[in-house]
Structures are given as structure tokens and as C-alpha cells.
Design a protein around this motif. Sequence first.
Motif, PDB file in Angstrom:
ATOM      1  N   GLU A  39       0.824  -1.213   0.000  1.00 41.88           N
ATOM      2  CA  GLU A  39       0.000   0.000   0.000  1.00 41.88           C
ATOM      3  C   GLU A  39       0.858   1.265   0.000  1.00 41.88           C
ATOM      4  O   GLU A  39       0.434   2.305   0.497  1.00 41.88           O
ATOM      5  N   GLN A  40       2.084   1.164  -0.554  1.00 44.34           N
ATOM      6  CA  GLN A  40       2.988   2.310  -0.575  1.00 44.34           C
ATOM      7  C   GLN A  40       3.598   2.506  -1.964  1.00 44.34           C
ATOM      8  O   GLN A  40       3.782   1.547  -2.719  1.00 44.34           O
ATOM      9  N   ILE A  41       3.922   3.759  -2.256  1.00 44.26           N
ATOM     10  CA  ILE A  41       4.724   4.086  -3.428  1.00 44.26           C
ATOM     11  C   ILE A  41       6.160   4.214  -2.934  1.00 44.26           C
ATOM     12  O   ILE A  41       6.434   4.948  -1.983  1.00 44.26           O
ATOM     13  N   VAL A  42       7.064   3.481  -3.563  1.00 40.08           N
ATOM     14  CA  VAL A  42       8.476   3.505  -3.196  1.00 40.08           C
ATOM     15  C   VAL A  42       9.208   4.368  -4.221  1.00 40.08           C
ATOM     16  O   VAL A  42       9.162   4.097  -5.417  1.00 40.08           O
ATOM     17  N   ILE A  43       9.871   5.410  -3.748  1.00 41.12           N
ATOM     18  CA  ILE A  43      10.529   6.392  -4.616  1.00 41.12           C
ATOM     19  C   ILE A  43      12.031   6.334  -4.391  1.00 41.12           C
ATOM     20  O   ILE A  43      12.498   6.361  -3.255  1.00 41.12           O
ATOM     21  N   GLU A  44      12.764   6.249  -5.497  1.00 41.87           N
ATOM     22  CA  GLU A  44      14.220   6.317  -5.445  1.00 41.87           C
ATOM     23  C   GLU A  44      14.663   7.550  -6.218  1.00 41.87           C
ATOM     24  O   GLU A  44      14.191   7.786  -7.326  1.00 41.87           O
ATOM     25  N   ALA A  45      15.553   8.323  -5.636  1.00 43.21           N
ATOM     26  CA  ALA A  45      16.103   9.510  -6.294  1.00 43.21           C
ATOM     27  C   ALA A  45      17.618   9.440  -6.176  1.00 43.21           C
ATOM     28  O   ALA A  45      18.163   9.419  -5.076  1.00 43.21           O
ATOM     29  N   ARG A  46      18.277   9.387  -7.329  1.00 47.66           N
ATOM     30  CA  ARG A  46      19.733   9.250  -7.355  1.00 47.66           C
ATOM     31  C   ARG A  46      20.338  10.227  -8.345  1.00 47.66           C
ATOM     32  O   ARG A  46      19.751  10.509  -9.383  1.00 47.66           O
ATOM     33  N   PHE A  47      21.521  10.684  -8.006  1.00 44.54           N
ATOM     34  CA  PHE A  47      22.291  11.477  -8.948  1.00 44.54           C
ATOM     35  C   PHE A  47      22.886  10.529  -9.982  1.00 44.54           C
ATOM     36  O   PHE A  47      22.935   9.312  -9.783  1.00 44.54           O
ATOM     37  N   ALA A  48      23.353  11.070 -11.080  1.00 44.61           N
ATOM     38  CA  ALA A  48      23.897  10.265 -12.174  1.00 44.61           C
ATOM     39  C   ALA A  48      25.078   9.401 -11.721  1.00 44.61           C
ATOM     40  O   ALA A  48      25.318   8.338 -12.276  1.00 44.61           O
ATOM     41  N   ASN A  49      25.780   9.825 -10.672  1.00 44.97           N
ATOM     42  CA  ASN A  49      26.911   9.040 -10.170  1.00 44.97           C
ATOM     43  C   ASN A  49      26.472   7.902  -9.252  1.00 44.97           C
ATOM     44  O   ASN A  49      27.303   7.188  -8.706  1.00 44.97           O
ATOM     45  N   GLY A  50      25.146   7.724  -9.056  1.00 47.82           N
ATOM     46  CA  GLY A  50      24.620   6.633  -8.242  1.00 47.82           C
ATOM     47  C   GLY A  50      24.359   6.993  -6.794  1.00 47.82           C
ATOM     48  O   GLY A  50      23.745   6.223  -6.055  1.00 47.82           O
ATOM     49  N   ARG A  51      24.805   8.148  -6.364  1.00 48.18           N
ATOM     50  CA  ARG A  51      24.607   8.572  -4.973  1.00 48.18           C
ATOM     51  C   ARG A  51      23.153   8.954  -4.738  1.00 48.18           C
ATOM     52  O   ARG A  51      22.542   9.645  -5.541  1.00 48.18           O
ATOM     53  N   ALA A  52      22.593   8.477  -3.626  1.00 47.11           N
ATOM     54  CA  ALA A  52      21.210   8.807  -3.284  1.00 47.11           C
ATOM     55  C   ALA A  52      21.087  10.301  -3.000  1.00 47.11           C
ATOM     56  O   ALA A  52      21.986  10.912  -2.423  1.00 47.11           O
ATOM     57  N   ALA A  53      19.983  10.889  -3.421  1.00 46.80           N
ATOM     58  CA  ALA A  53      19.710  12.312  -3.168  1.00 46.80           C
ATOM     59  C   ALA A  53      19.078  12.436  -1.787  1.00 46.80           C
ATOM     60  O   ALA A  53      17.879  12.232  -1.626  1.00 46.80           O
ATOM     61  N   LEU A  54      19.885  12.738  -0.796  1.00 52.85           N
ATOM     62  CA  LEU A  54      19.407  12.836   0.583  1.00 52.85           C
ATOM     63  C   LEU A  54      18.883  14.235   0.861  1.00 52.85           C
ATOM     64  O   LEU A  54      19.451  15.221   0.406  1.00 52.85           O
ATOM     65  N   GLY A  55      17.786  14.326   1.608  1.00 49.52           N
ATOM     66  CA  GLY A  55      17.220  15.615   1.977  1.00 49.52           C
ATOM     67  C   GLY A  55      16.485  16.319   0.849  1.00 49.52           C
ATOM     68  O   GLY A  55      16.207  17.506   0.940  1.00 49.52           O
ATOM     69  N   ALA A  56      16.170  15.583  -0.210  1.00 46.18           N
ATOM     70  CA  ALA A  56      15.459  16.182  -1.343  1.00 46.18           C
ATOM     71  C   ALA A  56      13.966  16.260  -1.046  1.00 46.18           C
ATOM     72  O   ALA A  56      13.409  15.418  -0.354  1.00 46.18           O
ATOM     73  N   LYS A  57      13.329  17.292  -1.573  1.00 47.66           N
ATOM     74  CA  LYS A  57      11.895  17.498  -1.396  1.00 47.66           C
ATOM     75  C   LYS A  57      11.132  16.627  -2.399  1.00 47.66           C
ATOM     76  O   LYS A  57      11.429  16.642  -3.591  1.00 47.66           O
ATOM     77  N   VAL A  58      10.152  15.876  -1.903  1.00 51.13           N
ATOM     78  CA  VAL A  58       9.322  15.006  -2.739  1.00 51.13           C
ATOM     79  C   VAL A  58       7.889  15.526  -2.696  1.00 51.13           C
ATOM     80  O   VAL A  58       7.356  15.781  -1.612  1.00 51.13           O
ATOM     81  N   GLN A  59       7.296  15.689  -3.865  1.00 55.79           N
ATOM     82  CA  GLN A  59       5.892  16.079  -3.960  1.00 55.79           C
ATOM     83  C   GLN A  59       5.183  15.105  -4.888  1.00 55.79           C
ATOM     84  O   GLN A  59       5.694  14.810  -5.974  1.00 55.79           O
ATOM     85  N   VAL A  60       4.014  14.643  -4.462  1.00 55.33           N
ATOM     86  CA  VAL A  60       3.215  13.725  -5.270  1.00 55.33           C
ATOM     87  C   VAL A  60       1.924  14.441  -5.644  1.00 55.33           C
ATOM     88  O   VAL A  60       1.139  14.824  -4.764  1.00 55.33           O
TER      89      VAL A  60
END
Length: 104
Positions: free
Chosen positions: A30-51
Motif C-alpha cells: 500500500e505504498q509508493i516507493v521512490i528512489e532519487a539518485r544522482f547520475a553518479n549513483g549517490r542517493a539524493a538525501l534531503g530532497a523534497k518530494v511532492q506527489v
Amino acid sequence: MKVIAMIAALLAATPALAHGLNVFASVEGEQIVIEARFANGRAALGAKVQVFDGNDILLVTATTSGEETRVPLVGQDTGVRIVVDAGDGHSDYWIMTPADLVAQ
């Protein structure tokens, strides 16, 4: 002289490409799983997510804090557009259709 200027411009643009943001989303339970990564593979930490739903109404906000961010499963009738903004012009989005949003 023009060739040198073109090569310099291309080399100057290369670091910017390395910081491109990529967003991917899927459904788990019952969840949407979102991954946000920079092109170098590093996770985008502290990024704002809007749905947003298909009518461009904001349904959920969150902040990335690890490899993935989970939000409630919403937008099953209209689909959703997930926008992730990591600052400094690094943003991207992912669109999910109603068929993509079937609970698993």
C-alpha cells in the motif's frame, strides 16, 4: 580558435551532467516507493518530494532520507506525478498511470 572554444564549452558542461537527478517509483503493498539518485549513483538525501494527482493537486509531501522514500499509495483514479527537487536546479519527475498504481 572556434574549435578550442567549443572543446572548452563541452568540457565545462561535463561536470553538470554528472550531477543529473534520476527518479524512479514503484508500488509495494500500500505504498509508493521512490528512489532519487544522482547520475553518479549517490542517493539524493534531503530532497523534497511532492506527489501530485492527474489533476495537478498536491497529495503528499516528503523528504528523502535514505536509499528510498515511501509514501502512501494515492492517485489510483488519476495517476500521479512524483517530483523530486534536490536543490541547485537538480530536479526530476516520474509519472505513474492508474494501472501502475495497483496495490501489490
